[in-house]
Enzyme design. Structure first.
Site, PDB file in Angstrom:
ATOM      1  N   ARG A  88       1.058  -0.838  -0.140  1.00  0.00           N
ATOM      2  CA  ARG A  88      -0.002   0.164   0.245  1.00  0.00           C
ATOM      3  C   ARG A  88       0.782   1.331  -0.198  1.00  0.00           C
ATOM      4  O   ARG A  88       2.443   1.303   1.097  1.00  0.00           O
ATOM      5  CB  ARG A  88      -0.472  -0.161   0.913  1.00  0.00           C
ATOM      6  N   HIS A 106      12.170  -3.347  -0.191  1.00  0.00           N
ATOM      7  CA  HIS A 106      12.022  -2.773  -1.460  1.00  0.00           C
ATOM      8  C   HIS A 106      12.783  -3.859  -2.694  1.00  0.00           C
ATOM      9  O   HIS A 106      14.432  -3.823  -2.610  1.00  0.00           O
ATOM     10  CB  HIS A 106      12.562  -1.371  -1.524  1.00  0.00           C
TER      11      HIS A 106
END
Ligand code: GRF
Length: 210
Positions: A88, A106
């Site tokens: 999100r 990430h």
């Protein structure tokens, strides 16, 4: 004891790596997902962790969802919130509320390839190395001071799936290390750079040769 809340959206393999690493002086106080059927949520519950699901579709927009999420997170009074595959985009209000105690993993060597489809983009760009980044979260997507990076080779014949698997192996090593460094109070944010007080704990870099 440092209290950690982990946010996930799916299988939660990074969350599992973090839980299994059993970092001293760490208590995982909750695992929260925006998907009630997230496989990682079931795993966390089976392992005796407090779990919650907050479906973002039940809220009128990003602001309302993030406000509700903040309320739930804050009931656990966390020292650190870890985004471990939490898919999100978070509002500036959320990011500011947890500034300095919100980290994300990430799957690229930032600042290359923020956003989605990182492995496919690395292949299409002809990169010889790929990897992952653990960083403090700021309001700008996939930006923020970098805590640690893991590097893997891109090999001939790699597909996005094969590369993702290789990167995931290094994610599972790097995330617990970064959290251990945070918990030990070893990370100092100076501008966009994270410095380490003690060189000995980890140097924020892991490399896999194959
Ligand atoms: C990981 O590749 C992570 O870097 C990215 O989303 C994926 C989540 O995988 N943000 P998992 O749910 O931890 O298995």
């Amino acid at each position: 004891m440092k209290r950690i809340v982990i946010l996930i959206s799916g299988r939660g393999s990074n969350m599992q790596a973090l839980v299994k690493s059993n970092i001293a002086q760490v208590e995982i106080v909750a695992v929260i997902s925006n998907q009630s059927d997230a496989a990682g949520l079931a795993w966390a519950a089976e392992h005796g962790l407090a779990t919650e699901a907050l479906n973002h579709r039940d809220y009128e927009g990003r602001d309302a969802f993030d406000r509700a999420l903040m309320e739930r997170i804050d009931t656990y009074q966390p020292d650190l919130v870890v985004l471990a595959g939490f898919m999100r985009i978070l509002t500036p209000v959320f990011c500011t509320h947890y500034v300095g105690r919100l980290i994300n993993i990430h799957p690229s060597l930032l600042p290359a390839f923020p956003g989605l489809h990182t492995h496919q983009r690395a292949l299409e760009s002809g990169c010889r190395v790929a990897g992952c980044t653990i960083h403090f979260v700021t309001a700008e997507l996939d930006c923020g001071p970098i805590i640690a990076q893991g590097v893997v080779p891109v090999l001939d014949g790699d597909t996005a799936e094969i590369l993702a698997q290789r990167v995931l192996r290094i994610e599972h090593q790097l995330l617990p290390q970064a959290v251990a460094d945070f918990v030990a109070g070893n990370l100092v944010i100076q501008g966009n750079r994270v410095n380490r007080l003690e060189a000995g704990i980890t140097d924020g870099l892991v490399c896999l040769k194959n």
